[in-house]
Write an enzyme that holds these catalytic residues in place. Structure first.
Site, short mmCIF file in Angstrom:
data_model
loop_
_atom_site.label_atom_id
_atom_site.label_comp_id
_atom_site.label_asym_id
_atom_site.label_seq_id
_atom_site.Cartn_x
_atom_site.Cartn_y
_atom_site.Cartn_z
CB SER A 7 -0.92 0.00 1.22
OG SER A 7 -1.65 1.21 1.27
CG HIS A 32 -3.93 -1.25 -2.13
ND1 HIS A 32 -4.99 -2.00 -2.61
CD2 HIS A 32 -4.45 -0.44 -1.17
CE1 HIS A 32 -6.10 -1.66 -1.97
NE2 HIS A 32 -5.79 -0.72 -1.09
CG MET A 36 -8.33 7.70 1.98
SD MET A 36 -7.53 7.70 3.60
CE MET A 36 -6.67 6.13 3.55
CG HIS A 65 -9.46 0.85 -1.44
ND1 HIS A 65 -9.09 0.65 -0.12
CD2 HIS A 65 -10.83 0.90 -1.42
CE1 HIS A 65 -10.16 0.59 0.64
NE2 HIS A 65 -11.23 0.75 -0.12
CG MET A 67 -11.24 3.87 1.13
SD MET A 67 -10.19 3.73 2.59
CE MET A 67 -8.59 3.63 1.81
CG MET A 136 -11.99 -1.94 4.00
SD MET A 136 -10.33 -1.62 3.37
CE MET A 136 -9.57 -0.76 4.76
CG ASP A 174 -6.00 -2.32 2.83
OD1 ASP A 174 -5.01 -2.32 3.59
OD2 ASP A 174 -6.36 -1.33 2.18
#
Length: 215
Positions: A7, A32, A36, A65, A67, A136, A174
């Site tokens: 990540s 990854h 956000m 990813h 979010m 998650m 994750d």
């Protein structure tokens, strides 16, 4: 063999070029990236300028990813950067099936992410249409949190659902993935391990990735 997706959120952003060089040299399968928005989760990370810069130099497929609220707004923009996997939260997307179709139409693989308290049963009607489920194992929004133990049984339930449906969806986890939790996750049926602080803060990130790859 398990796939490893370090990540980027845990990387040293003052040395981002060298961090990407390390990823390129390593046995990491993917990279990854956590986007956000400060609304869906209580933090702001980075956006498209960083993804674009990373995409130009990273030799590993990008596992992004989102979010964020209404992630479907950014499907085309994400695809233009050559992203391999677009992960969107089931909790943030009102019309999930439509969004998955649009991700596929844009040439990407579609991942659906579940927060810790979202049951895997929510995926029953779409499990055959998606390429991956991201569970998650911490509350999304911050790195370095403790692993939520219920994730192990959640992986087991999801694996049963995938097998029963004849789906080819991968299971990714994750949050709090390290030497103590990774073997248990793989045993439960996880295909892809996302690890941030455990990789990037270690004395030898490449060796740490190697060890995760060879569980």
């Amino acid at each position: 063999m398990v796939l490893v997706s370090p990540s980027l959120l845990a990387a040293d952003f003052l040395k981002l070029g060298s961090e990407i060089d390390m990823i390129n040299r390593s046995e990491a399968d993917w990279l990854h990236l956590d986007v956000m928005d400060g609304s869906f989760v209580p933090n702001i990370s980075f956006g498209f300028p960083v993804i674009e810069a990373v995409a130009k130099v990273c030799e590993k497929p990008l596992d992004v990813h989102f979010m964020i609220e209404r992630p479907e707004r950014y499907i085309e923009q994400t695809a233009r950067l050559g992203v391999m996997m677009m992960n969107i939260h089931i909790e943030a997307c009102t019309h999930l099936h439509r969004a998955v179709q649009e991700i596929h139409a844009a040439g990407m693989k579609a991942g659906v992410t579940l927060n810790p308290t979202t049951p895997v049963s929510m995926l029953e009607d779409i499990i055959g249409d998606i390429d991956m489920v991201l569970l998650m194992s911490v509350n999304p929004g911050f790195g370095g949190q403790d692993f939520i133990e219920n994730t192990i049984s959640k992986v087991t339930r999801l694996r049963r659902m995938i097998d029963a449906a004849g789906s080819h969806a991968l299971i990714e986890v994750d949050g709090g993935v390290h030497a103590g939790t990774a073997p248990r996750l793989v045993q439960a049926g996880v295909d892809v391990l996302v690890s941030g602080s455990y990789v990037f803060k270690s004395a030898s990130p490449e060796q740490t990735i190697h060890e995760l790859k060879n569980l």
